[in-house]
Design an enzyme around this catalytic site. Structure first.
Site, PDB file in Angstrom:
ATOM      1  CE  LYS A 198     -13.792  -4.554   1.139  1.00  0.00           C
ATOM      2  NZ  LYS A 198     -12.938  -4.085   2.216  1.00  0.00           N
ATOM      3  CE  LYS A 256      -5.765  -8.611  -1.356  1.00  0.00           C
ATOM      4  NZ  LYS A 256      -5.968  -8.170  -0.073  1.00  0.00           N
ATOM      5  CE  LYS A 272      -4.408  -1.302   2.063  1.00  0.00           C
ATOM      6  NZ  LYS A 272      -5.270  -1.130   3.219  1.00  0.00           N
TER       7      LYS A 272
HETATM    8  P1  TYM Z   1     -10.768  -6.272   4.221  1.00  0.00           P
HETATM    9  O1  TYM Z   1     -11.829  -5.255   4.415  1.00  0.00           O
HETATM   10  O2  TYM Z   1      -9.715  -6.023   3.212  1.00  0.00           O
HETATM   11  O3  TYM Z   1     -11.423  -7.652   3.848  1.00  0.00           O
HETATM   12  C1  TYM Z   1     -12.458  -8.204   4.610  1.00  0.00           C
HETATM   13  C2  TYM Z   1     -12.351  -9.703   4.670  1.00  0.00           C
HETATM   14  O4  TYM Z   1     -12.394 -10.261   3.357  1.00  0.00           O
HETATM   15  C3  TYM Z   1     -11.272 -11.121   3.164  1.00  0.00           C
HETATM   16  N1  TYM Z   1     -10.844 -11.020   1.767  1.00  0.00           N
HETATM   17  C4  TYM Z   1     -10.737 -12.053   0.931  1.00  0.00           C
HETATM   18  N2  TYM Z   1     -10.962 -13.364   1.101  1.00  0.00           N
HETATM   19  C5  TYM Z   1     -10.790 -14.168   0.036  1.00  0.00           C
HETATM   20  N3  TYM Z   1     -10.393 -13.727  -1.181  1.00  0.00           N
HETATM   21  C6  TYM Z   1     -10.147 -12.415  -1.399  1.00  0.00           C
HETATM   22  N4  TYM Z   1      -9.772 -11.978  -2.591  1.00  0.00           N
HETATM   23  C7  TYM Z   1     -10.318 -11.515  -0.317  1.00  0.00           C
HETATM   24  N5  TYM Z   1     -10.173 -10.168  -0.171  1.00  0.00           N
HETATM   25  C8  TYM Z   1     -10.490  -9.887   1.106  1.00  0.00           C
HETATM   26  C9  TYM Z   1     -10.208 -10.596   4.107  1.00  0.00           C
HETATM   27  O5  TYM Z   1      -9.252 -11.593   4.413  1.00  0.00           O
HETATM   28  C10 TYM Z   1     -11.033 -10.191   5.299  1.00  0.00           C
HETATM   29  O6  TYM Z   1     -11.296 -11.296   6.137  1.00  0.00           O
HETATM   30  N6  TYM Z   1      -7.657  -5.651   8.055  1.00  0.00           N
HETATM   31  C11 TYM Z   1      -8.906  -6.244   7.665  1.00  0.00           C
HETATM   32  C12 TYM Z   1     -10.090  -5.788   8.482  1.00  0.00           C
HETATM   33  C13 TYM Z   1      -9.956  -5.908   9.963  1.00  0.00           C
HETATM   34  C14 TYM Z   1     -10.052  -7.112  10.710  1.00  0.00           C
HETATM   35  C15 TYM Z   1      -9.917  -6.708  12.083  1.00  0.00           C
HETATM   36  C16 TYM Z   1     -10.248  -8.451  10.388  1.00  0.00           C
HETATM   37  C17 TYM Z   1      -9.765  -4.894  10.829  1.00  0.00           C
HETATM   38  N7  TYM Z   1      -9.751  -5.373  12.135  1.00  0.00           N
HETATM   39  C18 TYM Z   1      -9.974  -7.641  13.104  1.00  0.00           C
HETATM   40  C19 TYM Z   1     -10.296  -9.370  11.422  1.00  0.00           C
HETATM   41  C20 TYM Z   1     -10.154  -8.975  12.762  1.00  0.00           C
HETATM   42  C21 TYM Z   1      -9.189  -5.870   6.220  1.00  0.00           C
HETATM   43  O7  TYM Z   1      -8.721  -4.888   5.714  1.00  0.00           O
HETATM   44  O8  TYM Z   1     -10.095  -6.655   5.622  1.00  0.00           O
END
Ligand code: TYM
Length: 329
Positions: free
Chosen positions: A196, A193, A112
């Protein structure tokens, strides 16, 4: 008392089938086995600039999608991170026990920070805030997609370091990945991957995409130069389409092989599109129902914040006491 589960999603971009298969769907499946907390992490979102009016709308949209996917707000606590002060408070206290080198090593930070001209220090602190989200509730299980594994290892390292400096305080959280769908790849670039924030219009299927858009995106997905499915030789695009189908259908490997071996790519894509459309249709219907009452989601989020607040406060007080900073007692 049941053990706690916690997970979160950022309210940025459009929630896609990777987020659904990697995380949200599994939250729905396991929610009743735990005391469940699902968090809209808006403080994570602002580590990169967000238009304020868009962010607010995205928070409510995401709450609607959590419920439409099957999160039950009567059982599970659905919260917005910024509504519960303990997240930011604990994040600061944990920042003070986290070496900078641990944060600089994070692959998501490296990726990032290469995209930005100037990097807010919040972007580097991002995984500490994530550790705080989890440790604030002493969560035992954290269901996420594969891309969050490194952040979760860091959360355990931070917890361990705190425990060894100040005495046993935090429960060690476990990473829970789905068997299929832990890493859904981009339809246009199957080496990356699904994300968003990726620019391509054919990159991701959003949960709220209309059926004709879903079909178009999947029919255009990148495959390889083979004419038909060969499980031994399939390239990443075909492997990804098969994984998407398998995750939505829950078919076992042998059924997948029997059904798809030697199928021409055009037919494979049609079947994947059909599977995704019919799986998302009930979610989209529920989403429209839920959002037809404008005050409902706000009420759910306020109730969630009230339910978690005592847990959050007691952890912050415990941590402050351990560290020797002044507490209200
Ligand atoms: P974020 O918002 O990027 O994504 C949310 C969840 O979706 C999963 N994910 C995927 N799984 C499979 N294939 C993909 N291409 C894919 N893209 C995203 C992510 O693994 C995630 O589970 N840092 C985290 C958010 C967060 C969090 C937390 C998660 C903040 N605090 C505490 C767990 C516990 C994030 O940016 O997820």
């Amino acid at each position: 008392m049941k053990p706690r589960v916690l997970s979160g999603i950022q309210p940025t971009g459009n929630l896609h089938i990777g987020n659904y298969l990697g995380a949200l769907r599994n939250w729905v499946k396991i929610q009743y086995d735990y005391e469940s907390i699902f968090c809209i992490v808006d403080l994570h979102a602002v580590t990169v600039y967000q238009k304020p009016e868009d962010l607010k709308a995205k928070i409510v949209e995401l709450a609607g999608l959590f419920l439409a996917a099957g999160i039950d707000p009567k059982h599970s606590m659905v919260i917005v991170q910024s509504m519960v002060p303990g997240h930011a408070e604990l994040a600061w206290l944990l920042t003070c026990v986290t070496p900078v080198g641990w944060l600089q090593r994070m692959t998501q930070f490296k990726a990032k920070s290469e995209e930005q001209e100037t990097i807010g220090s919040g972007l580097m602190q991002y995984p500490v805030l994530m550790a705080a989200d989890i440790l604030l509730y002493q969560a035992k299980v954290v269901p996420v997609g594969d891309d969050q594994s490194q952040h979760l290892e860091l959360a355990r390292d931070i917890a361990q370091r705190f425990n060894s400096l100040y005495g046993d305080t935090f429960v060690m959280p476990e990473t829970r990945l789905p068997a299929v769908g832990a890493r859904v790849m981009g339809l246009d670039e199957p080496e990356k991957k699904m994300s968003k924030s990726a620019p391509g219009s054919g990159h991701a299927v959003a949960l709220l995409d209309p059926p004709e858009v879903i079909r178009k995106k999947i029919m255009r997905a990148t495959t390889d130069s083979n004419p038909a499915v060969d499980f031994e030789k399939a390239g990443p695009g075909v492997v990804n389409l098969l994984a998407i189908f398998q995750a939505f259908s829950d078919w076992p490997d042998d059924k997948m092989k029997a059904h798809f071996s030697d199928m021409r790519y055009g037919d494979l894509k049609k079947q994947v599109a059909e599977m995704v459309e019919t799986s998302l249709d009930p979610i989209q219907r529920r989403y429209r129902e839920i959002t037809s009452d404008p005050g409902y989601l706000d009420g759910v989020l306020r109730a969630g914040a009230e339910r978690v607040d005592p847990i959050a406060r007691s952890t912050v007080e415990l941590v402050k006491g351990r560290m020797g900073v002044y507490t209200r007692g």
